[in-house]
Design a protein around this motif. Structure first.
Motif, PDB file in Angstrom:
ATOM      1  N   UNK A 257       0.844  -1.187   0.000  1.00  0.00           N
ATOM      2  CA  UNK A 257       0.000   0.000   0.000  1.00  0.00           C
ATOM      3  C   UNK A 257       0.886   1.245   0.000  1.00  0.00           C
ATOM      4  N   UNK A 258       0.381   2.293  -0.648  1.00  0.00           N
ATOM      5  CA  UNK A 258       1.104   3.554  -0.733  1.00  0.00           C
ATOM      6  C   UNK A 258       0.178   4.682  -0.299  1.00  0.00           C
TER       7      UNK A 258
ATOM      8  N   UNK B 293       3.984   9.494   0.538  1.00  0.00           N
ATOM      9  CA  UNK B 293       4.573   9.454   1.875  1.00  0.00           C
ATOM     10  C   UNK B 293       5.234   8.117   2.174  1.00  0.00           C
ATOM     11  N   UNK B 294       4.973   7.112   1.387  1.00  0.00           N
ATOM     12  CA  UNK B 294       5.541   5.771   1.609  1.00  0.00           C
ATOM     13  C   UNK B 294       6.116   5.248   0.292  1.00  0.00           C
TER      14      UNK B 294
ATOM     15  N   UNK C 169       0.601  -2.874   5.702  1.00  0.00           N
ATOM     16  CA  UNK C 169      -0.321  -2.735   6.819  1.00  0.00           C
ATOM     17  C   UNK C 169      -1.461  -1.836   6.392  1.00  0.00           C
ATOM     18  N   UNK C 170      -2.575  -1.879   7.109  1.00  0.00           N
ATOM     19  CA  UNK C 170      -3.737  -1.057   6.756  1.00  0.00           C
ATOM     20  C   UNK C 170      -3.908   0.105   7.721  1.00  0.00           C
TER      21      UNK C 170
ATOM     22  N   UNK D 198      -5.079   9.833  -0.149  1.00  0.00           N
ATOM     23  CA  UNK D 198      -5.623   8.650  -0.818  1.00  0.00           C
ATOM     24  C   UNK D 198      -4.652   7.488  -0.601  1.00  0.00           C
ATOM     25  N   UNK D 199      -5.176   6.273  -0.714  1.00  0.00           N
ATOM     26  CA  UNK D 199      -4.389   5.056  -0.549  1.00  0.00           C
ATOM     27  C   UNK D 199      -4.413   4.285  -1.865  1.00  0.00           C
ATOM     28  N   UNK D 200      -3.258   3.857  -2.295  1.00  0.00           N
ATOM     29  CA  UNK D 200      -3.157   3.039  -3.503  1.00  0.00           C
ATOM     30  C   UNK D 200      -2.568   1.687  -3.149  1.00  0.00           C
ATOM     31  N   UNK D 201      -3.176   0.626  -3.638  1.00  0.00           N
ATOM     32  CA  UNK D 201      -2.592  -0.706  -3.474  1.00  0.00           C
ATOM     33  C   UNK D 201      -1.975  -1.129  -4.800  1.00  0.00           C
TER      34      UNK D 201
END
Length: 304
Positions: free
Chosen positions: A241-242, A256-257, A263-264, A281-284
């Motif tokens: 995840x990013x 940021x990553x 991890x969630x 936002x979160x990207x997988x």
């Protein structure tokens, strides 16, 4: 009376020294890199190189005849077979003369059954329908000799058909339909060894790797606030995840990553400016071929 005369000097063909090999590098994924050099004073007379290959002292076979004059290395797909492998490098000159040199090495003998791979299949959540994610492993150091993997699929017990190739030990089949029975095998480009056969039926019950129920909240610190992000998703060894953030709706997202997280939950400990809205936002990303990503909706949080 003296006879005036002249001496005619023939334009002889110069003698060329052959190019010299500096190294042969055995690369991953069943490739070989050949490096050489050539005397600088002869370079203006060289118009290219040709490379040939021989197995076990057999006749040389042409591999490439269009190597440029300034080239000093070449990568070749090299099937590993037990025995002696020789390369012959020839310099082509403007006088159409050729100088050559030969270098040899012994290719390791690798048992055929060492190439056989153990394949597993997982039904993953896709954008509009589930996809089949295949992963496999090779025994011992046989991965060094594998080369390209050939992915084959059977639909409803029909004959197996090739659906793709990859150099990675994983593959994502996105061309699937719900309710259809598939079977997969993985073959190796270097020989005919096939993997175990893996049956799977595509259903709507798939592993969800896309971020769901994304939430933001403040965590009060000693002298600043941090933002806690959490979301729902299945954790898997082949997915990361990013976390992305920007300080205005029209701004550019910052990752940021950059190396990804498994991890969630994530805490953004960056000091936030007062009276400023932040967007997340979160990207997988799934390690697959072709690459696959999905992302959450963008959420806003304001630091008052």
């Amino acid at each position: 009376m003296l006879a005036c005369g002249r001496t005619i000097i023939e334009d002889t063909v110069p003698s060329f020294t052959p190019p010299a090999f500096t190294s042969i590098d055995i690369l991953p994924n069943n490739r070989v890199k050949i490096n050489w050099y050539f005397d600088a004073y002869q370079e203006p007379l060289v118009k290219g190189f040709r490379i040939e290959r021989s197995e076990n002292n057999g006749s040389f076979q042409l591999l490439s005849d269009d190597i440029t004059p300034n080239q000093r290395s070449i990568e070749l797909a090299e099937p590993f077979r037990g025995g002696k492998v020789s390369f012959r490098l020839l310099s082509k000159t403007i006088k159409d003369t050729v100088a050559s040199t030969v270098v040899s090495y012994f290719a390791p003998t690798v048992p055929t059954n060492a190439f056989c791979s153990a394949v597993s299949a997982t039904l993953l959540q896709g954008v509009d329908k589930p996809n089949v994610y295949l992963s496999w492993q090779l025994e011992g150091n046989s991965a060094n000799y594998a080369g390209n993997y050939i992915i084959q699929r059977s639909v409803s017990k029909a004959a197996f058909q090739t659906i793709g190739t990859t150099r990675n030990p994983f593959f994502l089949d996105t061309n699937t339909e719900v309710g259809v029975n598939y079977s997969y095998v993985v073959r190796l480009a270097t020989n005919n060894c096939a993997s175990n056969e893996v049956p799977i039926t595509v259903t709507t019950q798939s592993v969800g790797l896309c971020p769901q129920n994304f939430k933001l909240s403040f965590l009060a610190g000693k002298d600043k606030k941090s933002v806690l992000l959490n979301w729902d998703a299945q954790l898997a060894d082949f997915a990361k995840f990013y976390v992305f953030r920007k300080a205005s709706e029209s701004g550019v997202f910052e990752n940021l990553t950059p190396t990804g997280i498994r991890t969630t939950v994530f805490e953004d400990k960056t000091e936030l400016k007062a009276k400023t809205s932040y967007f997340y936002k979160i990207t997988s990303q799934i390690e697959s071929q072709p690459p696959t990503t999905c992302e959450s909706p963008m959420l806003e949080i304001k630091n008052y």
